[in-house]
Design a protein around this motif. Sequence first.
Motif, mmCIF file in Angstrom:
data_model
loop_
_atom_site.group_PDB
_atom_site.id
_atom_site.type_symbol
_atom_site.label_atom_id
_atom_site.label_comp_id
_atom_site.label_asym_id
_atom_site.label_seq_id
_atom_site.Cartn_x
_atom_site.Cartn_y
_atom_site.Cartn_z
ATOM 1 N N MET A 10 45.599 35.884 34.507
ATOM 2 C CA MET A 10 45.135 35.522 35.851
ATOM 3 C C MET A 10 43.796 34.814 35.689
ATOM 4 N N ARG A 11 43.783 33.552 36.098
ATOM 5 C CA ARG A 11 42.620 32.689 35.900
ATOM 6 C C ARG A 11 41.960 32.403 37.251
ATOM 7 N N THR A 12 40.641 32.572 37.318
ATOM 8 C CA THR A 12 39.893 32.388 38.568
ATOM 9 C C THR A 12 38.687 31.486 38.311
ATOM 10 N N PRO A 13 37.986 31.061 39.369
ATOM 11 C CA PRO A 13 36.774 30.259 39.177
ATOM 12 C C PRO A 13 35.662 30.983 38.432
ATOM 13 N N ILE A 14 35.740 32.340 38.365
ATOM 14 C CA ILE A 14 34.656 33.067 37.690
ATOM 15 C C ILE A 14 35.091 33.631 36.339
#
Length: 346
Positions: A80-84
């Motif tokens: 799971m890849r996020t902006p942070i």
Amino acid sequence: MDIRENIEAFWKGQKPRRIPYTIYWWEWRNLSAQPEWWNLFKEGLGVTYTLSVVSQRRKNVEYLEDTYVENARILKKRIMRTPIGEIYSIVEDDWVQKYWITTKEDYKVLTYIVENTEISPDYDSYHRLMNILPPFFVPYIGMPRTPIQQILVDYVGLENFSYHLFDYEDEIMTLYEALLKNFARHAEIIAEGPGLYVNCLENFTAETMGPNRYKKFHMPVYQKYFTMIRESGKIIGTHYDGKLKSCKDLIAEAPIDLIESLTPPPEGDMTLEECRKAWPNKKFWCNINVSNYYLPPKELKDLVYDLVRQGTVDGTNLAFEISEHYPQNWRESIPVVLEALKEISG
């Protein structure tokens, strides 16, 4: 009564025509093409099937999955890849090999994901599936684990959870509060929606928490949100499949109508007789220990008779299920259980 009517009578505390007996859908699905199942369904076996009334959408989150082979094992890496930042888990045959959270930074990423999850009602999917499920299916509403159980079971794992309670206490509590908001939203949608029985898949076993943490993390959630669901006219149960004795007095006070996957010793630490004494008014959906299915037929039948004696006085508030691994000898053993329950019903 057919299997659904039998189960509904059990859920409502009424006396079913026959004490219900079921198998989880995900245990049965890989065997479903075997023709012998149809005779078992005719004899009263049901297949439990979890329905959702909730839709979830994660904003600003990219989900990736990579399958690879390592040392002759087929593994899946889920990201799971996020902006942070990103977090990942590794599974083999749906069994976790590496949990999502191992570091303090992982907590921040998962908290971001939880806070950016939009939860909304999806009653149409429930009604659509209810209209097409076979008559031997036993559908009910699924509910997420309570926040502390989600952290333990889904995201951290027991070993790291034990360390993180001390090393990352602030991070755990920040994630806990975010999960609690989402859990509350689930409870509101479930309370306002269709269905009779709601199953909260806690996977709780008391020795991993103890009474102090049960009182701190579980009881307030149960008292507020399970009560809300009960007041909507629904019946609420929890998947408690482990050892329970150290928390039995607290469980007695909790607004839980039904304990599902209740497992006698040796996996559990309370006999059905002890459970009935501790929780006289709760319903038991009891898992028969898988090793017992390999007993000679007469011994297996006697065991079922004894479990019924321990678990109910008048045939109410008791059902049985296969909720762990199905027995390899299911063609021979399941009919023995069905025959015993038929004989008990007269």
